[in-house]
Design a protein around this motif. Structure first.
Motif, PDB file in Angstrom:
ATOM      1  N   MET A 205       0.783  -1.683  -0.115  1.00 26.22           N
ATOM      2  CA  MET A 205      -0.425  -0.200   0.013  1.00 26.22           C
ATOM      3  C   MET A 205       0.619   1.101  -0.016  1.00 26.22           C
ATOM      4  N   VAL A 206       1.123   2.837  -0.910  1.00 26.88           N
ATOM      5  CA  VAL A 206       1.562   3.758  -1.483  1.00 26.88           C
ATOM      6  C   VAL A 206       0.722   4.325  -0.635  1.00 26.88           C
TER       7      VAL A 206
ATOM      8  N   HIS B  31      -7.999   8.109  -9.792  1.00 24.97           N
ATOM      9  CA  HIS B  31      -9.231   6.863  -9.955  1.00 24.97           C
ATOM     10  C   HIS B  31      -8.878   5.433  -9.554  1.00 24.97           C
ATOM     11  N   LEU B  32      -7.202   5.672  -9.033  1.00 27.66           N
ATOM     12  CA  LEU B  32      -6.751   4.364  -8.731  1.00 27.66           C
ATOM     13  C   LEU B  32      -6.795   4.739  -7.356  1.00 27.66           C
ATOM     14  N   ARG B  33      -7.132   5.232  -6.682  1.00 23.34           N
ATOM     15  CA  ARG B  33      -7.225   5.017  -5.066  1.00 23.34           C
ATOM     16  C   ARG B  33      -8.057   3.547  -4.582  1.00 23.34           C
ATOM     17  N   VAL B  34      -7.817   2.544  -3.583  1.00 23.14           N
ATOM     18  CA  VAL B  34      -8.346   2.253  -2.660  1.00 23.14           C
ATOM     19  C   VAL B  34      -8.595   2.332  -1.465  1.00 23.14           C
TER      20      VAL B  34
ATOM     21  N   TRP C 265      -6.675   4.119   3.148  1.00 22.18           N
ATOM     22  CA  TRP C 265      -6.397   4.810   1.427  1.00 22.18           C
ATOM     23  C   TRP C 265      -5.373   5.122   0.722  1.00 22.18           C
ATOM     24  N   GLY C 266      -5.277   4.914  -0.535  1.00 26.71           N
ATOM     25  CA  GLY C 266      -3.965   4.247  -0.634  1.00 26.71           C
ATOM     26  C   GLY C 266      -3.428   3.435  -2.555  1.00 26.71           C
ATOM     27  N   PHE C 267      -2.878   4.000  -2.668  1.00 28.69           N
ATOM     28  CA  PHE C 267      -2.671   2.982  -3.911  1.00 28.69           C
ATOM     29  C   PHE C 267      -1.930   1.555  -3.677  1.00 28.69           C
ATOM     30  N   LYS C 268      -2.888   0.542  -4.307  1.00 28.34           N
ATOM     31  CA  LYS C 268      -2.642  -0.670  -4.173  1.00 28.34           C
ATOM     32  C   LYS C 268      -1.352  -1.902  -5.450  1.00 28.34           C
ATOM     33  N   MET C 269      -0.666  -2.036  -4.513  1.00 23.39           N
ATOM     34  CA  MET C 269       0.343  -2.700  -5.539  1.00 23.39           C
ATOM     35  C   MET C 269       0.868  -4.073  -5.302  1.00 23.39           C
TER      36      MET C 269
ATOM     37  N   ASP D   6       4.377  -4.764  -9.705  1.00 24.57           N
ATOM     38  CA  ASP D   6       2.475  -4.135 -10.390  1.00 24.57           C
ATOM     39  C   ASP D   6       2.040  -2.869  -9.901  1.00 24.57           C
ATOM     40  N   ILE D   7       2.212  -1.539 -10.568  1.00 27.20           N
ATOM     41  CA  ILE D   7       0.504  -0.989  -9.708  1.00 27.20           C
ATOM     42  C   ILE D   7      -0.543  -1.441 -10.035  1.00 27.20           C
ATOM     43  N   CYS D   8      -1.771  -1.914  -9.150  1.00 20.91           N
ATOM     44  CA  CYS D   8      -2.580  -2.479  -9.698  1.00 20.91           C
ATOM     45  C   CYS D   8      -3.855  -1.157  -9.695  1.00 20.91           C
ATOM     46  N   GLN D   9      -4.368  -2.029 -11.249  1.00 22.95           N
ATOM     47  CA  GLN D   9      -4.984  -0.336 -11.997  1.00 22.95           C
ATOM     48  C   GLN D   9      -6.850  -1.371 -11.985  1.00 22.95           C
TER      49      GLN D   9
END
Length: 563
Positions: free
Chosen positions: A220-221, A228-231, A240-244, A258-261
């Motif tokens: 998690m970043v 639109h990529l925040r989960v 809250w953040g970007f999932k890799m 890999d960054i989850c899209q």
């Protein structure tokens, strides 16, 4: 292992797991005879669903498990001796190369012209200085970026490198790809603005020979802004953040990511390994086949996934849900609870894969292709009834899983130690700063690996010292010092210089860069380079060291000479 520590998340793929078919052995073998390279999730999915008409039925029986021979075969011999003289700065530049920094400088200049009508005129060395300042900011955390330049709180390692306004301007203009030249197909990638950097960094990570054991897990970043990529992950420390997705070794070295899209093609055919199983296949596609690597994962597991990896010579241990174990009947959790902690059950299929159910606080299910129940060990647990610690039997598969599963968690812990968080409206910059932090951690892990082989008795330097040396070299090595800010208007405000010179040594990258080392005349002190008891008035303005420079001795030249 405390079963409460196991992830029990539902990724949405379990509902369709009963509908997933199982391939014939020959068809599964054909589908895996593909080139081991970086592939997309669609490619992996298409390969795994070939010939799906014929289902493979697994027969689970309670028979003696025969553990296969799984001795690890290193792919190539590491050139550790060639790195024996490398400095922390050189380790970092092995992942963040001059070519990558030069491309950032060129794209930043181009973007500044497009946005402001004139170039910011930056270069690779100035981008290096920005990264070095970022590392010093992570070591000395302050509430805002401007505080590093304020008179009461300024940090010389930051404020003496670049002026505040120049630094803030660079932060708003750093760019990675030309907006005007990007095609419509490239823009379908939600990370197209950062993709050139991610591809080059990933390539550098994969150049390092992989370890034996690897863990696949999410990273998690932290980010709370608009994207639109925040989960939202309520069970995580950073919700809250970007999932890799990442594959890390036992040491915490990140080899692939890999960054989850989100769902890319929701209409594609369902894979027999499931949506989460495709992630494991993607992360392990860059592992060399036939070397007996071991992979560990949580909640990604299905029986076809274990067999897919086994066909490539990669062994697997992971937790598995009961609804993914078709036709496998094991003891009920209520029955195991009556038997008490430490009770276990197992089944083996015709491919010599074993599923073990072990009861601790609750029942935990694990599947393995190379480790079974034996040898059974013991683990200490607290018994509420007797108010004392008791020894609980624990199968070998649980012990092995606990030992090697924490690679990604270790990386997350190290990433959070000395990381400064910049505020930005460009959401992808948060991912970029995180990858820079990961590059420092990977450089430190590579240094520790080399140190363990070359000098096993010597204790390796801590991460904070390693990051400080990298930051100092990035801001100083090969750079001319520029006087920042305006001169003070009255002498009373001039800060009193310290009476003693700093005791820390100068990094070799700064000492031997051949740039801006000017001798000055200062108070007489002991020479830094002489072995004897010699004193000198000559002082290096850049290295902050006293050195001899007379007709008998020239320590100034010897100290800065490049070998």
């Amino acid at each position: 292992m405390d079963s409460s520590a196991m992830h029990d998340e539902d990724d949405g793929s379990s509902a369709s797991s009963d509908e997933e078919g199982y391939q014939d052995e020959s068809i599964a073998q054909t589908s895996m005879e593909v080139e081991v390279s970086r592939t997309t999730l669609d490619t992996i999915s298409n390969e795994s669903v070939k010939g799906k008409a014929k289902h493979k039925k697994y027969r689970w029986r309670k028979i003696q498990y025969q553990a296969p021979s799984v001795d690890f075969i290193p792919s190539v011999e590491e050139d550790t001796e060639q790195r024996c003289d490398m400095t922390p700065y050189m380790y970092f530049k092995q992942f963040v190369t001059d070519e990558m920094l030069q491309e950032i400088a060129e794209q930043t200049n181009m973007y500044s012209v497009q946005k402001q009508g004139k170039s910011i005129n930056t270069n690779a060395k100035e981008i290096e200085q920005v990264l070095g300042m970022y590392m010093h900011m992570g070591l000395v955390q302050m509430p805002s970026v401007r505080a590093y330049w304020e008179m009461e709180t300024k940090l010389p390692a930051v404020c003496d490198v670049i002026s505040r306004d120049r630094f803030l301007k660079l932060l708003t203009l750093i760019h990675f790809q030309d907006n005007l030249s990007a095609s419509d197909d490239a823009k379908k990638d939600k990370l197209w603005k950062l993709r050139p950097w991610l591809q080059k960094l990933q390539k550098q990570f994969l150049c390092i020979p992989p370890e034996e054991c690897h863990a696949v897990d999410k990273i998690m970043v932290p980010f709370k802004g608009k994207s639109h990529l925040r989960v939202y992950m309520p069970a995580n420390p950073h919700k809250w953040g970007f999932k890799m997705w990442g594959r890390a070794g036992q040491s915490g070295f990140l080899y692939d990511f890999d960054i989850c899209q989100g769902a890319e093609n929701p209409n594609r055919e369902k894979s027999e390994v499931g949506v989460t199983g495709e992630i494991v296949l993607k992360m392990t596609s860059t592992l060399p086949a036939g070397r007996n690597h071991k992979v560990f994962a949580d909640y990604f597991t299905s029986v076809p996934l274990v067999q897919h990896l086994k066909d490539r010579g990669i062994h697997y241990i992971g937790t598995i849900r009961m609804n993914r174990m078709k036709d496998c009947v094991m003891k009920d959790e209520k029955e195991m609870k009556k038997s008490g902690r430490g009770s276990m059950d197992f089944r083996v299929n015709q491919d010599n894969n074993i599923i073990v159910r072990w009861y601790d606080n609750k029942a935990v299910n694990l599947i393995s292709s190379y480790v079974g129940i034996e040898p059974v060990g013991n683990v200490k647990r607290w018994d509420r009834k007797s108010k004392t610690h008791v020894m609980v039997p624990r199968p070998a598969i649980v012990e092995t899983y606990n030992k090697f599963m924490g690679g990604v968690d270790l990386l997350d812990m190290l990433s959070a130690l000395y990381k400064f968080s910049f505020r930005s409206r460009r959401w992808y910059m948060y991912i970029w700063w995180h990858t820079v932090t990961v590059a420092v951690i990977n450089a430190w892990n590579l240094y520790r690996r080399d140190q363990k082989k070359l000098q096993p008795k010597m204790k390796p330097m801590a991460l904070r010292r390693f990051q400080a040396l990298v930051g100092t070299s990035l801001t100083t090595a090969g750079k001319v010092k520029i006087r920042c800010g305006r001169p003070l208007s009255f002498s009373e405000a001039t800060p009193t210089p310290p009476r003693k010179r700093p005791s820390c040594s100068v990094p070799l990258d700064v000492r031997k860069d051949g740039t801006d080392h000017f001798p000055t005349w200062e108070t007489r002190q002991r020479s830094k380079h002489c072995t004897g008891n010699h004193f000198s008035h000559v002082y290096c303005a850049k290295c902050k060291e006293h050195l001899c420079l007379n007709k008998d001795r020239n320590c100034f030249c010897a100290y800065h000479q490049v070998k």
